[in-house]
Enzyme design. Structure first.
Site, short mmCIF file in Angstrom:
data_model
loop_
_atom_site.label_atom_id
_atom_site.label_comp_id
_atom_site.label_asym_id
_atom_site.label_seq_id
_atom_site.Cartn_x
_atom_site.Cartn_y
_atom_site.Cartn_z
N ARG A 34 0.85 -1.19 0.00
CA ARG A 34 0.00 0.00 0.00
C ARG A 34 0.89 1.26 0.00
O ARG A 34 2.03 1.20 0.46
CB ARG A 34 -0.82 -0.02 1.28
N THR A 143 0.30 -9.97 6.80
CA THR A 143 -0.40 -9.45 5.62
C THR A 143 -1.90 -9.26 5.83
O THR A 143 -2.60 -8.86 4.90
CB THR A 143 -0.16 -10.40 4.42
N GLU A 187 -21.53 -0.74 13.31
CA GLU A 187 -20.82 0.55 13.39
C GLU A 187 -21.14 1.42 12.17
O GLU A 187 -21.55 2.57 12.31
CB GLU A 187 -19.30 0.33 13.49
N VAL A 237 -29.83 -13.75 2.57
CA VAL A 237 -29.87 -13.02 1.30
C VAL A 237 -29.68 -14.04 0.19
O VAL A 237 -28.71 -14.80 0.22
CB VAL A 237 -28.75 -11.96 1.28
N ASP A 314 -4.19 -10.71 11.70
CA ASP A 314 -5.41 -11.25 11.08
C ASP A 314 -5.14 -12.48 10.22
O ASP A 314 -6.07 -13.23 9.92
CB ASP A 314 -6.05 -10.18 10.18
N HIS A 446 -16.09 9.54 42.36
CA HIS A 446 -17.48 9.94 42.17
C HIS A 446 -17.52 11.37 41.67
O HIS A 446 -16.78 12.21 42.17
CB HIS A 446 -18.24 9.86 43.49
P1 FAD Z 1 -3.63 -5.33 8.24
O1 FAD Z 1 -3.92 -4.18 9.09
O2 FAD Z 1 -4.65 -5.89 7.37
O3 FAD Z 1 -2.29 -5.04 7.50
C1 FAD Z 1 -1.75 -5.88 6.54
C2 FAD Z 1 -0.89 -5.07 5.61
O4 FAD Z 1 -0.16 -5.97 4.79
C3 FAD Z 1 -1.68 -4.19 4.64
O5 FAD Z 1 -1.19 -2.88 4.70
C4 FAD Z 1 -1.43 -4.81 3.27
O6 FAD Z 1 -1.36 -3.84 2.23
C5 FAD Z 1 -0.08 -5.46 3.49
N1 FAD Z 1 0.19 -6.58 2.60
C6 FAD Z 1 -0.58 -7.68 2.33
N2 FAD Z 1 0.05 -8.52 1.51
C7 FAD Z 1 1.25 -7.97 1.24
C8 FAD Z 1 2.36 -8.36 0.47
N3 FAD Z 1 2.40 -9.54 -0.19
N4 FAD Z 1 3.43 -7.53 0.40
C9 FAD Z 1 3.45 -6.35 1.07
N5 FAD Z 1 2.44 -5.93 1.82
C10 FAD Z 1 1.36 -6.72 1.92
N6 FAD Z 1 -9.91 -3.63 14.93
C11 FAD Z 1 -9.88 -3.08 16.16
O7 FAD Z 1 -9.18 -3.59 17.04
N7 FAD Z 1 -10.61 -1.96 16.46
C12 FAD Z 1 -11.40 -1.36 15.54
O8 FAD Z 1 -12.04 -0.36 15.84
C13 FAD Z 1 -11.45 -1.92 14.24
N8 FAD Z 1 -12.21 -1.34 13.28
C14 FAD Z 1 -12.22 -1.90 12.03
C15 FAD Z 1 -13.05 -1.31 11.07
C16 FAD Z 1 -13.10 -1.83 9.81
C17 FAD Z 1 -13.99 -1.17 8.78
C18 FAD Z 1 -12.30 -2.95 9.46
C19 FAD Z 1 -12.32 -3.51 8.08
C20 FAD Z 1 -11.49 -3.55 10.41
C21 FAD Z 1 -11.45 -3.02 11.71
N9 FAD Z 1 -10.67 -3.60 12.70
C22 FAD Z 1 -10.67 -3.07 13.97
C23 FAD Z 1 -9.84 -4.78 12.44
C24 FAD Z 1 -8.38 -4.35 12.23
O9 FAD Z 1 -8.32 -3.44 11.15
C25 FAD Z 1 -7.51 -5.57 11.95
O10 FAD Z 1 -7.68 -6.52 12.97
C26 FAD Z 1 -6.05 -5.17 11.90
O11 FAD Z 1 -5.84 -4.20 10.89
C27 FAD Z 1 -5.16 -6.39 11.62
O12 FAD Z 1 -3.84 -5.99 11.57
P2 FAD Z 1 -2.75 -6.78 10.70
O13 FAD Z 1 -1.47 -6.08 10.95
O14 FAD Z 1 -2.84 -8.22 10.97
O15 FAD Z 1 -3.20 -6.61 9.19
P1 NAI Z 2 -18.35 -10.20 11.96
O1 NAI Z 2 -17.82 -11.56 11.98
O2 NAI Z 2 -18.23 -9.32 13.15
O3 NAI Z 2 -19.91 -10.22 11.61
C1 NAI Z 2 -20.40 -10.80 10.45
C2 NAI Z 2 -21.89 -11.05 10.64
O4 NAI Z 2 -22.43 -11.46 9.41
C3 NAI Z 2 -22.19 -12.15 11.66
O5 NAI Z 2 -23.20 -11.70 12.51
C4 NAI Z 2 -22.63 -13.31 10.78
O6 NAI Z 2 -23.54 -14.18 11.43
C5 NAI Z 2 -23.29 -12.57 9.64
N1 NAI Z 2 -23.34 -13.30 8.39
C6 NAI Z 2 -22.41 -14.13 7.85
N2 NAI Z 2 -22.82 -14.58 6.65
C7 NAI Z 2 -24.04 -14.01 6.43
C8 NAI Z 2 -24.96 -14.08 5.35
N3 NAI Z 2 -24.70 -14.80 4.27
N4 NAI Z 2 -26.11 -13.38 5.44
C9 NAI Z 2 -26.38 -12.61 6.55
N5 NAI Z 2 -25.53 -12.53 7.60
C10 NAI Z 2 -24.37 -13.20 7.53
O7 NAI Z 2 -17.68 -9.53 10.67
P2 NAI Z 2 -17.61 -8.03 10.18
O8 NAI Z 2 -18.65 -7.20 10.83
O9 NAI Z 2 -17.58 -8.10 8.70
O10 NAI Z 2 -16.19 -7.57 10.71
C11 NAI Z 2 -15.00 -8.28 10.31
C12 NAI Z 2 -13.96 -8.22 11.37
O11 NAI Z 2 -13.43 -6.93 11.51
C13 NAI Z 2 -14.52 -8.63 12.72
O12 NAI Z 2 -14.12 -9.95 12.95
C14 NAI Z 2 -13.88 -7.71 13.69
O13 NAI Z 2 -12.98 -8.41 14.48
C15 NAI Z 2 -13.15 -6.66 12.86
N6 NAI Z 2 -13.68 -5.35 13.21
C16 NAI Z 2 -13.54 -4.90 14.49
C17 NAI Z 2 -14.07 -3.70 14.88
C18 NAI Z 2 -13.94 -3.28 16.28
O14 NAI Z 2 -13.13 -3.84 17.00
N7 NAI Z 2 -14.68 -2.28 16.73
C19 NAI Z 2 -14.79 -2.84 13.94
C20 NAI Z 2 -14.92 -3.42 12.64
C21 NAI Z 2 -14.36 -4.62 12.30
#
Ligand code: FAD
Ligand code: NAI
Length: 467
Positions: A34, A143, A187, A237, A314, A446
């Protein structure tokens, strides 16, 4: 170039691992495909979603609640473009911060796709196709993950979006259909509902937030429904068709089968989970093993089946959370430097950043029942907390689950304003193997919301004061 450690991916797992390794004296490099560091979390996950949650909450406060406080601001007007640039400035500030930290710690950075070319060799393939070969004693794969696709439903990031597209909408959709009542669906569904969308959430299971404590899920769903979110549980769905003018028709039917129904939407958010991301990484070149869900298999030291290759975050098993990835990054760096890095998987907080927030750590009641562990429950509602009453934020409760024999805290579940910050206290308590009595005997200031935690701890022994 030759390194002690090359980390592939600079999300929360990868960049934290690289910094810790460099602190410990390892010659370290990172490879990131990225343009900016910080991974999913900083670029398209935690940070932008929290910026929009913060801004949309302020909008809703001004729209619906300021008048209750005696503040008349008239009807607030939404400038979505400006709100999106507010979000982007939060993202930029964080990703630049990581770039600075990597530099400060003398971590070499390579831009391009990292591919394992053999034992101790990482190829960096740049955007223009050029490549560079690096040598290293150890490789940490960090990754991350990617969106789970719904078979037959194409994500175009305009009408049918993943979380990435849902963070970028240029207009508030009139009708938003969310597939999946997990953390992303609730969210981002909250963000767009607050900004004016009619939001319908379709969930396959009979509850929201599966995996979280059942009672918490039930109460939380009631609160979100009161705010205007519509839920269709136990519903599947069967198809999404996009038509002219960028609209979509979502066909659903009861999960167990039955009459189909059609829902019209301007935007459909697919939020049914995430899958590990290992595309183009070259795992096959050295035979790194993955499990049936595509997660890289590691032992308790994050080592894969191939000597010198480790994996964290992840892309391996466990909750897909940024702080879990970070802690694994630190642990593996310490292990590689000859120390004994460790992550306590029993105490990883989980927070949903809606209003009110949901926060949880440790075991749920369902898990304790399944494991046959006898426990006591102490519950305290925010309606009985002085500060919550003063603030007008009385939705929710604190629930503490303590071992029936030893009184040790086994799990804590909170629905309520600021639950994400409140949970930290009990996470520390659990790390120190505290009993409910320990929390109950700790003086809490408190008037604070934290008093609800103390009262819940007292309630474990049926001696709460304010209920
Ligand atoms: P990532 O953050 O996915 O980083 C992986 C990196 O590896 C990326 O930058 C990618 O470009 C790079 N990469 C992949 N393959 C290659 C390659 N071959 N060569 C070079 N680079 C590569 N978690 C929370 O704890 N709190 C939250 O509030 C939260 N909110 C979220 C909201 C959303 C919308 C989403 C989608 C996720 C959220 N998460 C949240 C989950 C969180 O983002 C992930 O758990 C976290 O980013 C995982 O970290 P990571 O380092 O394993 O991987
Ligand atoms: P999720 O696993 O939290 O929720 C997915 C939901 O979709 C579940 O309730 C599941 O039963 C439902 N589902 C699965 N297949 C379905 C189908 N075919 N039709 C209808 N419902 C279906 O996954 P989500 O919300 O996509 O988030 C992914 C990951 O990102 C989470 O595991 C979470 O750990 C991380 N994340 C964390 C955040 C935080 O810490 N605040 C914020 C956003 C993401």
């Amino acid at each position: 170039m030759s390194y002690d450690l090359i980390v592939i991916g600079t999300g929360p797992g990868g960049y934290v691992c690289a910094i810790r390794a460099a602190q410990l004296g390892l010659k370290t490099a990172v490879v990131e495909k990225r343009a900016t560091h910080g991974g999913t979390c900083l670029n398209v996950g935690c940070i932008p979603s929290k910026a929009l949650l913060h801004a949309s909450e302020a909008f809703e406060e001004a729209n619906k609640h300021f008048s209750e406080l005696g503040i008349d601001v008239g009807t607030p007007k939404l400038d979505l473009k400006k709100m999106q640039s507010f979000k982007q400035s939060g993202v930029d500030g964080n990703t630049k911060g990581v770039e600075f930290l990597l530099k400060k710690n003398k971590v070499d950075t390579y831009h391009g796709r990292g591919r394992i070319a053999g034992a101790g060799r990482v190829e960096v393939i740049s955007d223009d196709g050029g490549n560079q070969l690096l040598e290293t004693k150890n490789i940490v794969i960090a990754t991350g993950s990617d969106v789970t696709r719904l078979p037959g439903v194409e994500i175009d990031e305009k009408t049918v979006v993943s979380s990435t597209g849902a963070l970028e909408l240029a207009e508030v959709p009139k009708r938003l259909v969310v597939i999946g009542a997990g953390v992303i669906g609730l969210e981002l569904g909250s963000v767009w509902r607050r900004l004016g969308a009619e939001v319908t959430v379709i969930e396959y299971l009979d509850r929201v937030l599966p995996g979280m404590d059942g009672e918490v899920g039930k109460q939380f769903q009631r609160i979100l429904a009161k705010q205007g979110m519509v839920f269709k549980l136990s519903t599947k769905v069967t198809g999404v068709e996009t038509g002219k003018k960028g609209r979509a028709t979502v066909t659903v039917e009861p999960a167990q089968g039955g009459e189909p129904e059609k829902l019209e939407a301007d935007v459909v958010l697919v939020a049914i989970g995430r899958v590990p991301y290992t595309e183009g990484l070259g795992l096959e070149t050295v035979g790194v093993a993955t499990d049936d869900k595509g997660r890289i298999e590691v032992d308790s030291h994050y080592a894969t089946n191939v000597t010198g290759i480790y994996a964290i975050g992840d892309v391996i098993a466990g909750p897909m959370l940024a702080h879990k990835a970070e802690d694994e990054g630190v642990a593996v760096a310490e292990i590689l430097a000859g120390q004994s890095g460790h992550v306590n998987y029993g105490v990883i907080p989980n927070v949903v950043y809606t209003f009110p927030e949901v926060a949880s750590v440790g075991k749920t009641e369902e898990e304790l029942k399944k494991d046959g562990i006898a426990y006591n429950v102490g519950k305290f509602p925010f309606t009985a907390n002085g500060r919550a009453k003063a603030n007008g934020t009385t939705d929710g409760f604190v629930k503490i689950l303590a071992d029936a024999q030893t009184d040790r805290v086994l799990g804590v579940h909170i629905v309520g304003a600021d639950a994400g910050n409140l949970i930290a206290e009990v996470a520390v308590a659990m790390e120190f193997a505290a009993s409910a009595e320990d929390i109950a005997r700790t003086c809490h200031a408190h008037p604070t919301l934290t008093e609800a935690i103390k009262e819940a701890a007292l309630a474990v022994d049926k001696r709460a004061i304010h209920v």
